[in-house]
Design a protein around this motif. Sequence first.
Motif, short mmCIF file in Angstrom:
data_model
loop_
_atom_site.label_atom_id
_atom_site.label_comp_id
_atom_site.label_asym_id
_atom_site.label_seq_id
_atom_site.Cartn_x
_atom_site.Cartn_y
_atom_site.Cartn_z
N LYS A 1 37.38 -12.34 -2.50
CA LYS A 1 35.98 -12.21 -2.90
C LYS A 1 35.70 -10.74 -3.21
O LYS A 1 36.08 -9.85 -2.46
N PHE A 2 35.09 -10.50 -4.36
CA PHE A 2 34.76 -9.14 -4.76
C PHE A 2 33.24 -9.01 -4.72
O PHE A 2 32.54 -9.85 -5.28
N THR A 3 32.80 -7.98 -4.06
CA THR A 3 31.38 -7.68 -4.16
C THR A 3 31.26 -6.44 -5.05
O THR A 3 31.73 -5.36 -4.71
N VAL A 4 30.69 -6.64 -6.21
CA VAL A 4 30.69 -5.58 -7.22
C VAL A 4 29.32 -4.93 -7.23
O VAL A 4 28.29 -5.61 -7.23
N LYS A 5 29.34 -3.61 -7.19
CA LYS A 5 28.07 -2.88 -7.24
C LYS A 5 27.86 -2.30 -8.63
O LYS A 5 28.81 -1.93 -9.31
N GLN B 1 25.34 1.00 -17.74
CA GLN B 1 25.72 0.42 -16.46
C GLN B 1 27.23 0.31 -16.35
O GLN B 1 27.90 0.03 -17.32
N VAL B 2 27.73 0.52 -15.15
CA VAL B 2 29.15 0.24 -14.90
C VAL B 2 29.25 -0.62 -13.66
O VAL B 2 28.38 -0.57 -12.78
N ASN B 3 30.31 -1.42 -13.58
CA ASN B 3 30.58 -2.22 -12.39
C ASN B 3 31.56 -1.46 -11.52
O ASN B 3 32.55 -0.94 -12.01
N LEU B 4 31.29 -1.44 -10.24
CA LEU B 4 32.18 -0.70 -9.36
C LEU B 4 32.84 -1.67 -8.38
O LEU B 4 32.17 -2.45 -7.70
N ILE B 5 34.15 -1.60 -8.36
CA ILE B 5 34.92 -2.55 -7.55
C ILE B 5 35.69 -1.78 -6.51
O ILE B 5 36.22 -0.70 -6.76
N LYS B 6 35.77 -2.41 -5.35
CA LYS B 6 36.37 -1.75 -4.20
C LYS B 6 37.90 -1.80 -4.30
O LYS B 6 38.46 -2.85 -4.64
N GLU B 7 38.52 -0.68 -4.00
CA GLU B 7 39.98 -0.58 -4.09
C GLU B 7 40.68 -1.63 -3.22
O GLU B 7 41.60 -2.31 -3.66
N SER B 8 40.21 -1.79 -1.98
CA SER B 8 40.90 -2.70 -1.06
C SER B 8 40.82 -4.14 -1.55
O SER B 8 41.76 -4.93 -1.37
N THR C 1 24.69 3.49 -2.14
CA THR C 1 23.66 2.84 -1.34
C THR C 1 22.40 2.61 -2.16
O THR C 1 21.57 1.79 -1.81
N GLU C 2 22.29 3.35 -3.24
CA GLU C 2 21.05 3.26 -4.03
C GLU C 2 21.19 2.17 -5.08
O GLU C 2 22.25 2.01 -5.67
N PRO C 3 20.12 1.37 -5.30
CA PRO C 3 20.18 0.36 -6.35
C PRO C 3 20.02 0.99 -7.73
O PRO C 3 19.71 2.17 -7.84
N GLY D 1 16.13 -3.96 -7.46
CA GLY D 1 16.30 -3.95 -6.02
C GLY D 1 17.78 -3.86 -5.68
O GLY D 1 18.64 -3.93 -6.56
N LEU D 2 18.10 -3.71 -4.41
CA LEU D 2 19.49 -3.56 -3.98
C LEU D 2 20.28 -4.83 -4.25
O LEU D 2 21.43 -4.80 -4.70
N ARG D 3 19.60 -5.97 -3.99
CA ARG D 3 20.28 -7.22 -4.18
C ARG D 3 20.57 -7.46 -5.67
O ARG D 3 21.61 -8.02 -6.04
N GLU D 4 19.64 -7.00 -6.49
CA GLU D 4 19.77 -7.26 -7.93
C GLU D 4 20.85 -6.41 -8.57
O GLU D 4 21.29 -6.69 -9.68
N SER D 5 21.25 -5.35 -7.92
CA SER D 5 22.26 -4.51 -8.55
C SER D 5 23.66 -4.78 -8.00
O SER D 5 24.47 -3.88 -7.84
N SER D 6 23.93 -6.04 -7.73
CA SER D 6 25.30 -6.37 -7.35
C SER D 6 25.63 -7.76 -7.86
O SER D 6 24.74 -8.55 -8.19
N LEU D 7 26.92 -8.01 -7.99
CA LEU D 7 27.34 -9.38 -8.29
C LEU D 7 28.60 -9.71 -7.51
O LEU D 7 29.25 -8.83 -6.96
#
Lengths: 257, 643
Positions: free
Chosen positions: B350-354, B364-371, B453-455, B460-466
Amino acid sequence: MSILMLEEITKVYEGKVAHLAINQLSFEVEKGEFLAVMGPSGSGKTTLLNLISTIDRPTSGDMMINGLDPLLLKSNDLSLFRRRQLGFVFQDFNLLPALTVEENMVLPLTLDEQPVSVMKQKVNRIAEQLDLTSILEKRPFEISGGQAQRTAIGRALIHEPSIILADEPTGNLDSKAARDVLELLSNVNKKSNTTIIMVTHDPIAASYCDRVLFIKDGEYFNEIYKDDRRQTFFQRILNVLSLLGGNVNDLSTIRLS
Amino acid sequence: MTFQQFAYHNVVRNARVYAAFLLASIFSVLVFFVYSMLMFHPNIEDQFIQNIAFGGMFIAQVILIIFTLFFLFYSMSAFLQARSQEFGVLLNLGMDKRQLNRMIFLETMILGVISTAVGIFFGFSFSKFFLMVIREMFLLDSLPLYLSWKPFTLTILVFLSLYIIISFGSSIFIRKKNIIQLLKGYSKQNEHETYSKGRAILGLLLLLAAYSLVIFSLFNLKFYMSFIIIILAFVGTYLFYTDSILYLLGVIRKHKNLYWHSFRLIAFAEGSIKIRENAKMFFIVTVVSTIAFLSVGVVTSFTSFTAQYREMNPVSIFYSSNWDNPFEEEHVMKLSQELQKEGLSYELVKFTVKKQTSSNLRNQVNLIKESEVNSLAVALKIPLIDLKNGEAIIIPNSLEDYKGIRTEDEQTVLEESSIPIQIKGVYDRVIFPSLAIKDRSLIISDEDYELITEPLYGYGLRESSLTFYAYHVSEWLRTKDVGTDLDRIMTQSMGTSNVNPNSFYFSNPGLNYSIIQATFSLLLFTGLLVAAVLLLAAGSFVYFKLYTDLERDKKQYDVLRRMGVTDKELVKIVNRQLIPQFFLPWGLAMVHSTFSFMFLQAFWVDLAAVSIAMEMLLVLIAFTIIQVSYFFLIRWRYITHIY
């Protein structure tokens, strides 16, 4: 000097019923001779011709052609031997239908890989001699029987073989064409001193020859030489033929020569 | 002896002549029957596969019927021609034409009934095997043998009517001739060469034009060009056989230095006769072989497409969800359940993309966690990445994208959270489907990721992730039944556009692949069987032609042997006569297919960036080997007959 020599040649066809086609036949043919071989159907004429053609081997006996024993040659050498020493004329001409008259005549030379200039020269000379110059470009189905047979003779002559073997060369021709062909053969025989052996049914054809050899049931029956006049020679051939047609038993009592 | 018996004896006693012909017709009945078995199969309920199967089989059947009609008609008239002397004798003996027609009709029907019956018999015997092959191709669960009157009736009806048409048609050939013509026999050998120089040159020019257009197309591809090329090549090929080749041979034959050389004399003269006699057949064989080479080649090229497809879609099932997606949990749950139901083991990452705004992209860019990327990499067995704080890697959206991205280091700032990052390069693989991600995606280190941490501005914070769900299933080809309803929603709402109106995105490469594979496999199966029928028929025709000319050829070879041609040379002559008959159509078909492949290649490059050069080489080699062995087989038969 004899160019062909047969000695005690015997040919037996093996099979369910063995058939003796040629039985201890011996004769010689001189160089430059024009020989006719006659005999009733089934007398072994064609077998004899095949043996001389070296496409069939005798069961026993010896044979010499132009000082060579073809029986000792391997099949490959035998082919080369036929290619250079023998010429063939057939009853149904056997021209290759795909080739023109000219090409049919040069065929033996191309097989021998002769230079084109030589071939052209030879074919022109032969065509003139055989009166074929006007139809050189025609295909065999476009020409008459006489022309076809003359083409076949041209093919047999072009490589200047030692012996020409002719199998009923006039069998499929009308009398005029037959006479032309025979006169041609006889001319060739005289002018270029070519040996010709001709198998025939036709006494007229035989009367053009120097000598007629009769065989019956594969055995020597008789032979007669020509004399000054063709008519009398023809008459004598007919006489022998009438004997040939009779019963074997009567023949022994009235055998000629 | 009754009339029927007479006809029967005619067929049975000519068995050797009819053997190859019968074999070819039996085979075409067999193939037709197998197709019918599949078309009417009760188990093919899946609408989609049924559509492809039905469509493909239907086309194949129609091609088969047309070709069989043509083949039967052509060989029947050739048979009748070869027997024309016999018919002449019968007519001469007082048989009337009606009786003769009836005899031909009966004979043809005997052949027809035999080949239909035997063909169906073998077709039914082999259908279990064919159904198994089909099952493997379509990845169906079961495709058992069944018994239904439908395929039987269809095959019998089609072929018997075919034979009735043929028998009426072929008797016309006899009706037109009179007795004397029939008695003399019929032979094209005694005809003049009828080629016109104009047509000959036109044929060559058309072929040349077609080839040049192909080469031109390599640089400037236009789809409509293919039709022009096909028509040019088609007409060109026909003229090539009827005129050009004879003209070329004629030119050579005028040059005595070339022509009057050992066996060339016979070979060229005989060759031009054989070509003239068989021009139409050569044409058909060329066209058919070209189609056969092509269809097999295209289908073979699919194997290289598989590898590439996998590379483009490494994730077996991909689901992405926007913040406003109400079905997220429901869908993911369902996917997992379906995978379990299919008995497929999977790994879910599961990827949580910010989302942030990049300072130098102003976007806009999507940021994905290395791990998270690494845990997917472990599942996919691809190299892991190691990023230091402040470093980032771009994820390419597609293979083309990968090639297009600049690779120099670049400095940027994620504006909302003020995190400076340095872009170190591009990740060397595509991992997410290109349509799932609209914006540029970057992989950043876990520490940097936590600092976001900032949207997004104005959200909102929730809206800036997928959220991405990546399922890795090692048996990815078997996932075709997973998420079919999601797939339907996607295809219905997106159609062929690239705009996704839904709040989620779903892709199942296994399902897409199975559709593509099924289509291609079907093409292959159909193409191969039709090609086999056609090649067999063409071969049987060559055999038949040789057989009817055998007597004449035998005599000719006898003359040649007397004239002192050695056995070795005789074989050479035979070679020179047979080789053109086998390899002329083949050669032209090879050239045709090479050019067609070039055209297709140009097409493929546009479509999928796949190179089919290797495959087409293999196909051409395979066909060459088949053709060469066929040649040796026929030559062996021919030479034993001649001696």
